[in-house]
Each structure stands twice: as structure tokens, then as C-alpha cells.
Design a protein around this motif. Sequence first.
Motif, PDB file in Angstrom:
ATOM      1  N   LYS A  41       0.829  -1.227  -0.003  1.00 16.12           N
ATOM      2  CA  LYS A  41      -0.143  -0.207   0.252  1.00 16.12           C
ATOM      3  C   LYS A  41       1.286   1.654  -0.021  1.00 16.12           C
ATOM      4  CE  LYS A  41      -3.758  -2.051   2.228  1.00 16.12           C
ATOM      5  NZ  LYS A  41      -4.958  -2.161   3.707  1.00 16.12           N
ATOM      6  N   THR A  44       2.479   2.042  -3.546  1.00 22.25           N
ATOM      7  CA  THR A  44       1.059   2.602  -3.803  1.00 22.25           C
ATOM      8  C   THR A  44       1.221   3.823  -3.699  1.00 22.25           C
ATOM      9  OG1 THR A  44      -0.141   0.080  -4.045  1.00 22.25           O
ATOM     10  CG2 THR A  44      -1.634   2.093  -5.084  1.00 22.25           C
ATOM     11  N   LYS A  47       3.432   5.891  -6.222  1.00 25.45           N
ATOM     12  CA  LYS A  47       3.004   5.397  -7.830  1.00 25.45           C
ATOM     13  C   LYS A  47       1.813   6.478  -8.225  1.00 25.45           C
ATOM     14  CE  LYS A  47      -0.494   3.049  -8.585  1.00 25.45           C
ATOM     15  NZ  LYS A  47      -1.113   2.575  -8.900  1.00 25.45           N
ATOM     16  N   GLN A 125       5.544   2.694 -10.919  1.00 25.68           N
ATOM     17  CA  GLN A 125       4.355   1.756 -11.505  1.00 25.68           C
ATOM     18  C   GLN A 125       4.798   0.601 -11.315  1.00 25.68           C
ATOM     19  OE1 GLN A 125       2.994   3.051 -14.971  1.00 25.68           O
ATOM     20  NE2 GLN A 125       0.509   3.509 -14.413  1.00 25.68           N
ATOM     21  N   VAL A 128       5.810  -1.058  -7.548  1.00 24.03           N
ATOM     22  CA  VAL A 128       4.608  -1.409  -6.880  1.00 24.03           C
ATOM     23  C   VAL A 128       3.859  -3.183  -7.608  1.00 24.03           C
ATOM     24  CG1 VAL A 128       1.401  -1.426  -7.200  1.00 24.03           C
ATOM     25  CG2 VAL A 128       3.045   0.744  -7.027  1.00 24.03           C
TER      26      VAL A 128
END
Length: 446
Positions: A41, A44, A47, A125, A128
Motif C-alpha cells: 500500500k 502504491t 505511484k 508503477q 509496485v
Amino acid sequence: MTIKQYFTALIFFISVAGFSQKVWTLDECVAYAIEHNLQVKNTTHNKDAGKETYRQSVRDLLPNVTGFSNYIYNSGLIEDPQTGVLVNNEFYSNRYSLNANIDLFQGFQKLNTIKASKFIYKATQEDVVQEKFLLAFRVMSAFYDIKFNEGLVANSLEQQNISQSNYDLVKKQVELGIMAKADLYEAESNLLGDKLLVTQNKNLLSLAKLTLLQEMNLTEENDIQLQTTLNPASESLNNNISIDSIYQVARGFVPLVKSQEFRVYAAKKQLQATRGGLYPSISLIAGLSTRFSETNLDDNDDIIPFSDQVSDNFARFAGAQINIPISLGWSNHSRVKQQKIAYKQAKTNLDIQEQELFQLLQQLLQTNQALIVEYEQSNKRVQAQELAFNIAQKRYEKGLINAIDLFQAKNLYGVTQNENLQVGLRLKVNKSTIDFYNGLPIFNIN
């Protein structure tokens, strides 16, 4: 016990443990971990921040529009905003303006910044995905650690059952006067040792389950039951894998390498954007303004109404502006040099990632070849040791050997079972890892 026998016993062992508990597959464990893992998380969020940075770099192409308004109380000797003459008076005044400017040319700085931020966004990206892959491998490792410890429990239970049977046999023979009581003590000692080993292996199994639960962040459970349809012996043992072919496949999708590759592209565009600061910049400017003042009087010495003053004092302007960097302490040139170094560092980091990936694949393939040979030899050793133990068991029942000899044969058989189980599961994990780098869908990761 062979691997096949182990899994048969394992099915029975787990079926007795409980029927109401959910049975987890490896894919389910990985999916749950990815959904609930805090580090995933957090990555993310990085990102999402990269995405917003990229969007803002695009919005920077739009004109800059600013509005201005003030309300000023003037007292004492001050310049009359209407006439420009110094007056000693008290009055209120307002100013309003709306200004806009747009950059026509900045050495392509903004365009290159957009491309750089887009590459950084793509890199985040991949970060992740990389974090998900790392988590998936940790979950897989914990998953098979549980399988290994379940096998140890099953093997030690089998050894305990054998010791229990021998103890019962010796006890009957002691009661019949065939064997001495010292033999019963030895049989009881062996039985207690096996019971202790069962307890120790169960504790190791509980610790392995806790590790998996923590990786999954499954806080509401203190136990987990895994699928039993795993048979390393049924896997095809292939050691004819080319390092070059698997590297080319892995090089094209491994997130860690792709992320660094995007960062190289970003560093190149950032270098080009920094060089743009050495060139002149051209921009268009435009604006609207008006004002109101209590000193603005009509012929009757009355204050001209607000709307009339705003209309009468309305002004507009438009123009172009050029800025030429002549000398800023060579700061622009220094920034270009620093960005060149950053670009070289990014390329070197990419080379490092590619080298580490190649070396990892070399180790995996070499380990795979070694484990294949070791597993085949381990299977033969288990069969031989099982035969030796069966013979020792029959000789012990006939009184041809003592309990110590039987105990040694039984222990050797148990050790070979555990070694065979460990090698088999290591081979499966290693093969799954190779399959992953070979582009096969080992994990169901979106």
C-alpha cells in the motif's frame, strides 16, 4: 517414508485437525497478502504521487492567471491615486487587476519535464509490481516452510508409532520373561525421545504458520490450513534450460530492471530539460486593471460612484517578454553537469540490476541441476534405508540385535525421510522460481 507416502499421511493428518477451517491455496495466500500488505500500500502511494506529478507537469503548459485586489485606508501625507499629488487627507482606495502569462519557449524545458515525470511515473508503477513479486516470493517461501514442517511432524509421528509398537512388543516379551527389563527401559527411552521430537516439530510448524500469517497480515486468525495437493516427485525434472534464453525473457518483464530502465529515460529527459535553462525564454503577458478612490471627485466635489470609477479607470495591456541568462554564477552550467552525473549513475544502476539478474539466474539454474541429482539420489537412499530398517526391525523382533541397533537404524531412516522431504520441496521452490523468470504465471498477480 517417500514423498508420495508423506503427502498421503499429510492429507490424513490435516483432515483430522479440523473440517471447518478454510483451506488456503498458494494463490489465495498471495492474493490476500497483496491486498492487505502495508508495504504494498505504501508503494502504491508513491505511484499515486508520481501520477499526480506527471499530471501537474502537463498542466504547467497552461497559462498562469492571477487576480489581485486590495482595500486601503490612507491617512496623513500620501500620494493621491487620482492626481499623483501629495495630499494630507484621509480616504479609502481600491485596486483590481487580472494578469496572465504563457511561456512560448523555454528551451523545451517543460516538454522534457513532462516526459521525465512520465517515465518516473512508469517506474513507480513497476516498483509496485516489484513489491508484489517480493511479497509473493516471501509468501511462497513461508508456504513451503509449513509444508516442510508438516512433513517433519508426519515423519516423527511415524517414528513415534514404530517406537510405540516396539515398546508394546518388548513389554509383552518382558512379561513373558523372554527379554530383560533393561530392554524395556531402552524401548521406553526411544519412545519418549520420539514423543519429544514430535512436540518440537509441532512447535516448528506453529512458528512457520505464524510467519505466513504475518506475511499475509491475517491478524484475525492464529492458525492456517493449506492445500495438500502438492507432490514434488511428480514435477518434471528438466535441467536443460539455457541461461541466455531465460535471461532474455526475464530482462523483458522483471519490474526491478524495468523500473531502473524508466529511470534512465527520465534522467536523460531531465538532463535535456536542465540544458534548456541555458537558452533564452520567451513569454506572452497580458492584463486588466482598474481602481477606485474616495479622492476622485466630480465638479460638485462629490465622490464619483464606484461603478463609474471602475469603468473610467479600466486599463488593459499585452506584450512579450524575453529573458536571456547571461551570468548567474554559472549555476545553470553547474546544474547541467550535476544532471549529467545523475544520468550516468542511472545507467550504471541499470547495468548493476542487469548483472544481478543474470547472476541470480545463473545461481538458480546451477542449484536446479544440483537439486535434481540430489533428489534422485535421495529417493534411492530413502528406499535403501527403508529396506535396511525393515530388516533391522525383523531381526530385533527375533532377538538378533539389541534396541540400540534398532534405534540407530530407525533414526537413519527418519533422517533420510526428512532430507528427502527437504530436497523435494527445495527443488519445487527453485523450479517455481525459474518458471517465474521464464515468464510462466506462477503467481496470480494483477
